[in-house]
Design an enzyme around this catalytic site. Structure first.
Site, PDB file in Angstrom:
ATOM      1  CB  ALA A   1     -53.718 -13.913 -32.312  1.00 18.76           C
ATOM      2  CE1 TYR A   2     -47.671  -9.714 -27.794  1.00 17.27           C
ATOM      3  CE2 TYR A   2     -45.900 -10.558 -29.178  1.00 17.27           C
ATOM      4  CZ  TYR A   2     -46.348  -9.705 -28.189  1.00 17.27           C
ATOM      5  OH  TYR A   2     -45.467  -8.843 -27.588  1.00 17.27           O
ATOM      6  N   GLY A   3     -48.364 -12.363 -33.058  1.00 23.93           N
ATOM      7  CA  GLY A   3     -47.455 -12.036 -34.148  1.00 23.93           C
ATOM      8  C   GLY A   3     -48.131 -11.251 -35.253  1.00 23.93           C
TER       9      GLY A   3
ATOM     10  CE  LYS B   1     -46.600  -6.336 -29.661  1.00 21.57           C
ATOM     11  NZ  LYS B   1     -46.504  -4.994 -29.050  1.00 21.57           N
TER      12      LYS B   1
END
Length: 267
Positions: free
Chosen positions: A170-172, A175
């Site tokens: 999710a972070y990737g 970003k």
């Protein structure tokens, strides 16, 4: 096509990389954001620090002032668009203008495969890392237009956005979306003289990465083993890249996502 136009940066070089500029920084209470606040001030900028935790903001602001810099702060929650715009507006109210902005603030979530990400965690990382960056960029463009006229924005992305990210999916994803927003904004606002770029840091010794290493012992060593320079970055090394992109020395750079990762992406 005019091939004679150049930008004279000699005066800026003599006075400091960001001399005469007003800078807005999110996530400025610690880590890369705090390092950026110290660095930008040393390079001649008047800085406005924004983050959620007032005690951290106050400490960094006082540190900048003690070193001879000009700084103030605004408590700001990136998940709240009104709060973001109020912080940008405070910058203009205090300093009369906005020239450059570093959208550094972000949140993380526990590592693990995509099917184990809780919906509430996904929503939070979206609200802060993507929607918060979008809200900040919109407010910053308005402020630059209304005051300085031209300027620059740098978004803090991640080397984890440049490929598949099974550990932090999710972070990737958020970003990577920031990278797209960066490119779209560069194309949209370039004709007005507003440059927009992103940096994609690799392993950096922030509170966030230290907490990850505490919960997953050895993760920093593993990441360093895949980094040609064989070490993690100090937060100021990342801030240096942002400072350059925001400065007039990068006057012909826009729409780029610059890896600052010790060679990790190349390995």
């Amino acid at each position: 096509m005019d091939i004679t136009q150049t930008t004279d940066t000699s005066t800026t070089a003599a006075l400091g990389l960001l001399a005469g500029k007003v800078a807005f920084i999110t996530g400025a209470g610690r880590g890369i954001g705090a390092a950026a606040a110290r660095l930008f001030a040393r390079e001649g900028a008047r800085v406005l620090l924004a983050a959620r935790t007032e005690a951290e903001l106050k400490a960094v602001t006082e540190e900048v002032r003690a070193a001879g810099g000009t700084a103030d702060y605004a408590v700001c929650d990136l998940a709240d668009s009104a709060s973001v715009r109020a912080a940008v507006d405070r910058t203009v109210a205090l300093y009369g203008r906005l020239d450059v902005a570093f959208n550094n603030g972000a949140t993380n979530l526990p590592p693990g495969p995509m099917d184990q990400v809780r919906e509430s965690d996904f929503d939070q990382v979206y609200a802060v890392n993507l929607r918060g960056t979008w809200a900040a960029m919109a407010a910053e463009v308005d402020a630059i237009r209304a005051t300085a006229g031209t300027g620059a924005i740098v978004n803090n992305s991640s080397v984890g956005s440049l490929g598949g990210n099974p550990i932090l999916p999710a972070y990737g994803a958020m970003k990577r979306a920031v990278n797209s927003l960066t490119e779209s904004a560069a194309v949209t606002y370039g004709p007005e003289g507003i440059r927009v770029n992103a940096i994609a840091p690799g392993t950096t010794l922030t509170e966030m990465i230290r907490a990850w290493n505490d919960s997953s012992p050895g993760i920093v060593d593993q990441l360093n083993a895949h980094t040609p320079l064989r070490r993690a970055a100090d937060p100021e090394e990342i801030a240096q890249a942002a400072a350059w992109l925001l400065s007039d020395r990068a006057s012909y750079v826009t729409g780029t996502v610059l890896p600052v990762d010790g060679g990790m992406q190349a390995a």
